[in-house]
Enzyme design. Structure first.
Site, PDB file in Angstrom:
ATOM      1  N   HIS A  89      -7.467  -4.809  10.191  1.00  0.00           N
ATOM      2  CA  HIS A  89      -7.153  -4.633   8.765  1.00  0.00           C
ATOM      3  C   HIS A  89      -5.852  -5.351   8.401  1.00  0.00           C
ATOM      4  CE1 HIS A  89      -4.896  -0.517   9.453  1.00  0.00           C
ATOM      5  NE2 HIS A  89      -4.007  -1.459   9.321  1.00  0.00           N
ATOM      6  N   ASP A 105       0.807  -1.218   0.000  1.00  0.00           N
ATOM      7  CA  ASP A 105       0.000   0.000   0.000  1.00  0.00           C
ATOM      8  C   ASP A 105       0.841   1.270   0.000  1.00  0.00           C
ATOM      9  OD1 ASP A 105       0.901  -0.554   2.599  1.00  0.00           O
ATOM     10  OD2 ASP A 105      -1.083  -0.951   3.391  1.00  0.00           O
ATOM     11  N   ASN A 152      -7.699  -2.745  14.260  1.00  0.00           N
ATOM     12  CA  ASN A 152      -9.098  -3.037  13.901  1.00  0.00           C
ATOM     13  C   ASN A 152      -9.219  -4.282  13.014  1.00  0.00           C
ATOM     14  OD1 ASN A 152      -8.063  -2.105  11.505  1.00  0.00           O
ATOM     15  ND2 ASN A 152      -9.540  -0.454  11.199  1.00  0.00           N
ATOM     16  N   GLU A 156      -9.898  -2.210   5.217  1.00  0.00           N
ATOM     17  CA  GLU A 156     -10.549  -1.875   6.473  1.00  0.00           C
ATOM     18  C   GLU A 156     -11.781  -2.765   6.675  1.00  0.00           C
ATOM     19  OE1 GLU A 156      -8.855  -0.136   8.408  1.00  0.00           O
ATOM     20  OE2 GLU A 156      -8.398   1.906   7.748  1.00  0.00           O
TER      21      GLU A 156
END
Ligand code: F6R
Length: 241
Positions: free
Chosen positions: A136, A67, A134, A141
């Site tokens: 990811h 990313d 979280n 996400e």
């Protein structure tokens, strides 16, 4: 999926490096899937050491990063392209022409389409992953389809807050990123996921104990047949099985 828990993070990083060593010494033109953030830094230090000791070489390797932030150019000190040069590429014998990090400054749709096209021509032999608090992986996400390929993502408040530590202020954290999709990651032959620290404990529980579901993007990895999860005891502290 197999997982191992370590008291000693040096040992954990050496174990992660040994999986890369195996690929780099046995595959003719190895394709590496690389990550940024705090998690892989220890692994990259081990790989640099192995390369300096001539136990491994990146000469025939190519790489794809997961990313990049939208809006940061490759010279920005918080861009992932910059991170990769600082933490790995500048210290090993990889041909920089064979490394791929999506551009955060191009036409986003074209960058994503080109990255997917390039990924379709290669199979990643070994992918390193961290995990977000979280759940990811890359910047997929919660709520991301398991079929997603490289796309632009609006970062969640949680991810922006978690990454604010790298920037002068939270307002400087980019709000969007370009990320490989879960489908691209799943296509890797082998995946090593590292998680360290108590703030990863909930995500690690999702990864290992939740039934696969899109609210826990990492849970897609349960369906993959070659995943090794390396944890420190804090990250493993909420596992019940
Ligand atoms: C980085 C990436 C992210 C990080 C995750 C954990 O390329 O794709 O998914 O792996 O946000 O970040 P750290 O390692 O900084 O805790």
């Amino acid at each position: 999926m197999i997982y191992k828990v370590y008291d000693n993070t040096d040992e954990l990083n050496r174990e992660a490096a040994s999986h890369f060593e195996e690929v780099l010494t046995s595959v003719e033109s190895p394709v590496l899937g690389l990550a940024t953030g705090s998690t892989p830094v220890g692994l990259y230090k081990e790989l640099i050491k192995l390369c300096k000791d001539e136990k491994i070489s990146f000469k025939n390797a190519s790489s794809f990063n997961l990313d990049e932030y939208v809006g940061l150019d490759a010279a920005h000190d918080q861009s992932y392209a910059y991170f990769m040069r600082q933490n790995l590429f500048d210290h090993v014998d990889i041909n920089i022409e064979n490394t791929h990090v999506p551009s955060g400054l191009g036409d986003n749709d074209k960058v994503c389409a080109d990255y997917n096209a390039e990924l379709e021509k290669h199979v990643v032999d070994i992918q390193i992953l961290g995990i977000g608090s979280n759940g990811h992986i890359a910047f997929n996400e919660p709520g991301t389809s398991f079929d997603a390929v490289t796309h632009v993502v609006n970062l969640t408040e949680q991810s922006i807050t978690d990454n604010a530590r790298f920037f002068d202020s939270i307002d400087d954290v980019p709000k969007q990123a370009i990320t490989m999709g879960l489908k691209n990651i799943y296509a890797s032959k082998k995946i090593i996921l590292i998680a360290m620290g108590e703030n990863k404990a909930d995500a690690v529980k999702m990864l290992i104990e939740d039934a696969p579901n899109t609210d826990a993007p990492c849970s897609i990895l349960q369906n993959h047949d070659n995943v090794v999860v390396l944890l420190d005891s804090a990250a493993a502290s909420k596992l019940t099985k």
